[in-house]
Design a protein around this motif. Structure first.
Motif, PDB file in Angstrom:
ATOM      1  N   ILE A 268       0.391  -1.032  -0.327  1.00 26.93           N
ATOM      2  CA  ILE A 268      -0.368  -0.163   0.006  1.00 26.93           C
ATOM      3  C   ILE A 268       0.671   1.094  -0.058  1.00 26.93           C
ATOM      4  O   ILE A 268       0.322   2.241  -0.877  1.00 26.93           O
ATOM      5  CB  ILE A 268      -1.164  -0.241   1.031  1.00 26.93           C
TER       6      ILE A 268
ATOM      7  N   SER B 215       1.036   2.688  -3.384  1.00 25.46           N
ATOM      8  CA  SER B 215      -0.427   3.564  -3.197  1.00 25.46           C
ATOM      9  C   SER B 215      -0.318   4.634  -2.884  1.00 25.46           C
ATOM     10  O   SER B 215      -1.421   6.019  -2.994  1.00 25.46           O
ATOM     11  CB  SER B 215      -2.343   2.564  -2.677  1.00 25.46           C
ATOM     12  N   VAL B 216       0.792   4.885  -1.820  1.00 24.33           N
ATOM     13  CA  VAL B 216       1.067   6.672  -1.257  1.00 24.33           C
ATOM     14  C   VAL B 216       1.902   7.222  -2.112  1.00 24.33           C
ATOM     15  O   VAL B 216       1.710   8.131  -2.761  1.00 24.33           O
ATOM     16  CB  VAL B 216       1.338   5.715   0.150  1.00 24.33           C
TER      17      VAL B 216
ATOM     18  N   ALA C  60      -5.899   1.972  -2.801  1.00 25.73           N
ATOM     19  CA  ALA C  60      -5.301   1.646  -1.214  1.00 25.73           C
ATOM     20  C   ALA C  60      -6.105   0.427  -0.898  1.00 25.73           C
ATOM     21  O   ALA C  60      -4.979  -0.397  -0.146  1.00 25.73           O
ATOM     22  CB  ALA C  60      -5.022   2.383   0.045  1.00 25.73           C
TER      23      ALA C  60
ATOM     24  N   ILE D  53      -6.200  -5.926   6.097  1.00 21.22           N
ATOM     25  CA  ILE D  53      -5.256  -4.564   6.054  1.00 21.22           C
ATOM     26  C   ILE D  53      -5.841  -4.204   4.497  1.00 21.22           C
ATOM     27  O   ILE D  53      -5.733  -2.735   3.999  1.00 21.22           O
ATOM     28  CB  ILE D  53      -3.878  -5.534   5.256  1.00 21.22           C
TER      29      ILE D  53
ATOM     30  N   ALA E 137      -9.175  -3.834   3.417  1.00 25.27           N
ATOM     31  CA  ALA E 137     -10.593  -2.607   3.671  1.00 25.27           C
ATOM     32  C   ALA E 137     -11.593  -3.456   2.662  1.00 25.27           C
ATOM     33  O   ALA E 137     -12.604  -3.574   2.195  1.00 25.27           O
ATOM     34  CB  ALA E 137     -11.061  -1.440   4.081  1.00 25.27           C
TER      35      ALA E 137
ATOM     36  N   ARG F 263     -16.263   5.219   4.283  1.00 23.16           N
ATOM     37  CA  ARG F 263     -16.485   3.462   4.239  1.00 23.16           C
ATOM     38  C   ARG F 263     -15.629   3.596   5.736  1.00 23.16           C
ATOM     39  O   ARG F 263     -15.230   4.078   6.741  1.00 23.16           O
ATOM     40  CB  ARG F 263     -14.929   3.458   3.280  1.00 23.16           C
ATOM     41  N   VAL F 264     -15.413   1.776   5.635  1.00 26.46           N
ATOM     42  CA  VAL F 264     -15.330   1.441   7.173  1.00 26.46           C
ATOM     43  C   VAL F 264     -13.526   0.411   6.995  1.00 26.46           C
ATOM     44  O   VAL F 264     -14.066  -0.460   6.436  1.00 26.46           O
ATOM     45  CB  VAL F 264     -16.643   0.127   7.643  1.00 26.46           C
ATOM     46  N   PHE F 265     -12.597   1.043   7.966  1.00 27.03           N
ATOM     47  CA  PHE F 265     -11.533   0.696   7.710  1.00 27.03           C
ATOM     48  C   PHE F 265     -11.108   0.127   9.539  1.00 27.03           C
ATOM     49  O   PHE F 265     -10.968   0.976  10.360  1.00 27.03           O
ATOM     50  CB  PHE F 265     -10.611   1.680   7.646  1.00 27.03           C
TER      51      PHE F 265
ATOM     52  N   ALA G  26      -4.974   0.724   7.698  1.00 24.17           N
ATOM     53  CA  ALA G  26      -5.515   0.478   7.286  1.00 24.17           C
ATOM     54  C   ALA G  26      -5.885   2.176   6.255  1.00 24.17           C
ATOM     55  O   ALA G  26      -6.298   2.568   6.008  1.00 24.17           O
ATOM     56  CB  ALA G  26      -6.286  -0.484   6.970  1.00 24.17           C
TER      57      ALA G  26
ATOM     58  N   ALA H 197      -3.509   4.128   5.930  1.00 23.49           N
ATOM     59  CA  ALA H 197      -3.863   4.303   3.960  1.00 23.49           C
ATOM     60  C   ALA H 197      -4.214   4.242   4.049  1.00 23.49           C
ATOM     61  O   ALA H 197      -3.420   5.327   2.645  1.00 23.49           O
ATOM     62  CB  ALA H 197      -2.519   3.099   4.149  1.00 23.49           C
ATOM     63  N   ALA H 198      -6.030   5.216   3.528  1.00 21.13           N
ATOM     64  CA  ALA H 198      -6.554   5.150   2.935  1.00 21.13           C
ATOM     65  C   ALA H 198      -6.419   6.309   2.901  1.00 21.13           C
ATOM     66  O   ALA H 198      -6.603   7.069   1.956  1.00 21.13           O
ATOM     67  CB  ALA H 198      -7.918   4.237   3.783  1.00 21.13           C
TER      68      ALA H 198
ATOM     69  N   ARG I 120      -3.678   8.632   3.279  1.00 16.58           N
ATOM     70  CA  ARG I 120      -2.576   8.773   2.652  1.00 16.58           C
ATOM     71  C   ARG I 120      -1.721   8.920   1.445  1.00 16.58           C
ATOM     72  O   ARG I 120      -1.561   9.734   0.425  1.00 16.58           O
ATOM     73  CB  ARG I 120      -1.249   8.215   3.256  1.00 16.58           C
ATOM     74  N   SER I 121      -2.924   7.778   1.102  1.00 22.44           N
ATOM     75  CA  SER I 121      -2.967   7.417  -0.328  1.00 22.44           C
ATOM     76  C   SER I 121      -4.304   8.186  -0.981  1.00 22.44           C
ATOM     77  O   SER I 121      -4.140   8.039  -2.588  1.00 22.44           O
ATOM     78  CB  SER I 121      -3.534   6.414  -0.872  1.00 22.44           C
TER      79      SER I 121
ATOM     80  N   ASP J 234      -7.233   7.688  -0.977  1.00 21.12           N
ATOM     81  CA  ASP J 234      -8.465   7.396  -0.725  1.00 21.12           C
ATOM     82  C   ASP J 234     -10.348   7.751  -0.415  1.00 21.12           C
ATOM     83  O   ASP J 234     -11.204   7.711  -0.793  1.00 21.12           O
ATOM     84  CB  ASP J 234      -8.466   5.740  -0.710  1.00 21.12           C
TER      85      ASP J 234
END
Lengths: 326, 517
Positions: free
Chosen positions: A151, A155-156, A163, A267, A269, B216-218, B223, B226-227, B229-230, B232
């Motif tokens: 990720i 992704s980042v 991600a 991880i 989702a 959205r559910v993390f 995760a 990361a969501a 930072r990316s 998303d």
């Protein structure tokens, strides 16, 4: 064949029974879901009412008996926190998990077999050594860590792939699949690769070992002496014989792919069954946990059945009806 | 459900093709709502989601104080009768008018929605004797006894159209009839995955800033980080303390930290002569003595817990509600860190060489709970209480704690009602039928019980506040529980967004605005 199927069926039923007893008693001993679910301000009367409504006031064997009766009628109970039939919740998440697991499976075979073949045919080449180093890494690095690194990198920092989550889906025969859309594929790549990594390594090692062994067999030497082209020797004789042990292991590994998907799903989702079950365990949502585990048993049984059938196709010596094999 | 997913997919497609004009917001949540029925299950994620779609007669503002919502004003004609004037011109998402009939039906529906609920809304309507429709914009509520908390309780009851009175939870869970008056309309829901909402242009307040909102559910903290930072998602809630610095150092991400209404505390077994995990030389239970409890409180370095373990995400606590809450007593000081005084108190109580204690805590329920427990264990050992730490998963821990299998435990309580009786009652009232259900230390004080009960029956605000403060003083003097610190909540968002944080930690799309507005 019929006798074989019947025997399998009865084995499955026994497995399901034993499994349900173990899970039921196990969860019963862990703790009381009411203590986690109910708010502290509820009065004892409300508490009692909820306990009765959920049937938690009965002795455990009686609770189990009720569960069993309903289960035979096709009702595995309602999830405590969702108040929806557990089986419906699980089935609605199953396509996502199966899609992920099968994608990972296909990736493992498509990458693993050619690399393993190469490493087996030319064990001393530099490339082969590289392949083996890769497989050691695949074995030893933990899935969740690799997932996070993927990720971070893709992704980042690079921003190439999303991600997390599942992409756009299209319905095929009523089943929502994401693999058929571009958006879906871009979401699927990272989690599927992450899940596949361990299996790729396994397939490489198994194929390599099988190939090295087969290459020293008499029939290969004879074929060579007869002047059979090398490509035909490798593809027809060596690969087919290598596949026999591979099928057994890989079949079982497909089951573990579905089970291991839990980590990858968390991880990334990914909205599969794994995420559902983790949370269900956290709040002791007994009907959901039970339904999930029973579904898993059924799934494993079906996979094993398919493996056995494939096995008999790849190796004509194997006959399914014979007792000696089971 | 399938249609809902399809609708969401189509909506997503439209919104991406519509280009920059559409203002969309994607939020990463830490936990999934378990139902779309706002009256089914009293649990944080469900209540937070419901607040995007539904309103109560009154709502709790960002500091959990009561504000007019669907009712614009109210008066009490006697101790048992409340009359509410409803807001004019409010429309439900289906276009129908909001009237007094809907209020009566919504309150009645709580009973139906409580079916199979693991924690129902019935306690919030238990005081209500009857709901009378006076005219389309006037409702009269009679209570069984003077109910000082009626407004707080009503703030938890979502108002739905009267036609839904007999519609069960299951229907709403399938995405049908999720109709409220709130700033957003329901579009679709997939459990543990996502909820999609769109703006309600007929909203009675200022319209929301977003055309469409996707939650959205993390559940996994890494995760979630990361969501954002990316890219998303635009924003996440519950930033893990370990990642706070990374996110703060990223130039295009802002972090907002705000104190919360959840207090972390210790419950001590102070009822039994012999306790399973706390033993002096003679086998008796040292925790029964108030001096010992005070010694434990003084031995804990709250500042250090907050700074080192929680990375600053908290505020030391000397009582059970944070400053600014109804019932907060300004004169109660936070116990200082004073190990010498603690040792002295232990010696005075007859334990000059301490005693042995096993301290139980959860390890997956509260932020950093097992780390906090270990730090407390070390601090106690330093003053001579030989402390062992056992941490357990919440699924095991709470059942056993309720069965009184432990001697000292750590818990966290949120002030859900926005005033002190919401925590004083469950944690400290003498255990018995109808009271003190979360009192796992079995503290019992007649004076405390009397003050609290009187507060509940006092409708006058000033007098009630004084009574709650009295109750708080009594319990803190006796150390019925030992308060540790108030947790803080953190959110991270792209710098194009800004958030007005709430003390209850709810992440409401309505509170998010484009930066600079």
């Amino acid at each position: 064949m019929t006798a074989f199927l019947l025997r399998r069926l009865s084995q499955t039923v026994i497995t399901l029974l034993v499994m349900s007893v173990l899970v039921f008693v196990g969860i019963y001993m862990v703790g009381n879901p009411i203590d986690i679910l109910i708010s502290a301000s509820a009065t004892p009367a409300e508490r009692q009412q909820i306990i009765t409504a959920m049937g938690l006031d009965l002795p455990v064997w009686q609770q189990y008996w009720i569960f069993l009766k309903n289960a035979l009628a096709g009702d595995l109970g309602n999830s405590f926190v969702y108040n929806q039939p557990a089986i419906r919740l699980i089935l609605s998440r199953m396509p996502a998990t199966l899609e992920l697991a099968f994608s990972a499976f296909v990736i493992a075979l498509l990458i693993g077999i050619p690399l393993g073949l190469y490493a087996g045919l030319k064990p001393r080449a530099v490339g082969s050594r590289g392949v083996m180093v890769f497989s050691i890494l695949g074995f030893s690095l933990p899935t969740f860590w690799i997932g996070l690194m993927m990720i971070l990198v893709f992704s980042v920092y690079l921003g190439w792939l999303p991600a997390s989550g599942r992409g756009q889906t299209v319905n095929v025969l009523g089943v929502p699949l994401s693999i058929l859309t571009l958006d879906g594929l871009s979401h699927l790549v990272l989690p599927a690769l992450n899940l596949a990594l361990f299996k790729i390594s396994l397939v490489i090692r198994l194929t390599r070992a099988g190939v090295i062994e087969c290459m020293q067999m008499d029939y290969v030497r004879f074929a060579r002496a007869k002047g059979v082209p090398e490509a035909r020797i490798v593809l027809l004789h060596v690969l087919k014989n290598t596949l026999i042990p591979l099928i057994t292991v890989i079949g079982l590994e497909l089951g573990s792919l579905i089970a291991f998907a839990v980590v990858t799903e968390t991880i990334f989702a990914w909205p599969g069954m794994g995420k559902l079950i983790i949370d269900a365990i956290g709040v002791l949502d007994r009907p959901l946990i039970l339904a999930y585990l029973l579904m898993t048993v059924v799934m494993f049984t079906i996979i094993n059945l398919i493996v056995d059938i494939c096995y008999s196709l790849a190796d004509p010596r194997v006959r399914l009806g014979e007792d000696s094999r089971s | 459900m399938k249609q809902a997913i399809l609708a969401a997919a189509v909506a997503a497609l439209i919104s991406t093709t519509a280009g920059v004009e559409a203002a969309d917001l994607t939020i990463g949540l830490a936990a999934s709502p378990t139902s779309m029925d706002p009256q089914f299950y009293v649990v944080g994620p469900n209540s937070a989601m419901a607040r995007n779609i539904f309103d109560g007669l009154v709502n709790q503002d960002k500091n959990q104080q009561i504000q007019p919502a669907l009712a614009v004003s109210w008066k009490t004609t006697d101790d048992l009768t409340w009359e509410f004037k409803l807001r004019e011109g409010v429309k439900f998402h289906d276009g129908s008018d909001f009237t007094a009939e809907d209020v009566a039906a919504s309150i009645k529906r709580v009973e139906l929605a409580s079916k199979n609920s693991p924690s129902s809304f019935l306690p919030y309507v238990a005081d209500i004797e009857s709901v009378e429709v006076v005219d389309p914009l006037t409702v009269r509520i009679k209570t069984k006894q003077p109910a000082a908390l009626l407004l707080n309780n009503l703030s938890r009851i979502a108002m739905m159209p009267a036609e839904l009175e007999d519609v069960p939870t299951d229907t709403l869970n399938q995405g049908k009839d999720v109709i409220g008056t709130g700033p957003f309309k329901f579009v679709s829901w997939q459990p543990e995955n996502r909820v999609v909402l769109e703006r309600n242009d007929q909203y009675w307040g200022e319209p929301a800033a977003w055309d469409q909102v996707t939650f959205r559910v993390f559940t996994n903290p890494s995760a979630r980080v990361a969501a954002i930072r990316s890219g998303d998602v635009d924003m996440i809630e519950a930033v893990p303390t370990a990642d706070l610095d990374t996110l703060k150092n990223q130039s295009d991400i802002d972090v907002v930290t705000h104190s919360s209404n959840r207090v972390m505390y210790l419950h001590l077994d102070q009822d039994r002569d012999q306790s399973p995990f706390a033993k002096g030389r003679d086998g008796s239970n040292p925790l029964k003595k108030a001096e010992v409890r005070r010694a434990i409180s003084l031995a804990i370095n709250r500042e250090a817990l907050v700074d080192r373990i929680m990375d600053g995400q908290g505020v030391p606590a000397g009582q059970l509600v944070p400053e600014g809450y109804f019932g907060y007593a300004p004169d109660i000081a936070v116990d200082p860190y004073d190990p010498n005084e603690a040792k002295k108190l232990l010696a005075d109580a007859g334990y000059p060489s301490g005693f042995s204690l096993t301290f139980h805590a959860s390890n997956d329920r509260y932020p950093n709970d097992s780390l906090v427990a270990q730090a407390i264990g070390q601090l106690l050992t330093r003053v001579g209480i030989k402390t062992e730490i056992v941490t357990l998963p919440a699924s095991v821990y709470f059942s056993r704690a309720s069965k009184l299998e432990f001697s000292m435990i750590m818990g966290g309580a949120a002030v859900e009602t926005g005033e002190a009786s919401g925590v004083l009652g469950p944690l400290l009232e003498t255990y018995g039928p109808g009271a003190g259900q979360g009192n796992r230390g079995r503290y019992s004080s007649p004076e405390f019980d009397a003050a609290l009960q009187k507060a509940r029956l006092t409708v006058d605000e000033g007098a009630r506040q004084a009574l709650l403060q009295d109750a708080m003083r009594i319990a803190m003097k006796d150390l019925g529980v030992i308060p540790l610190f108030f947790l803080a909540n953190s959110w991270a968002m792209k710098d194009a967004f800004q958030l007005t944080p709430r003390t209850d930690g709810y992440t409401l799309a309505y509170d998010v605005k484009p930066a600079g507005q």
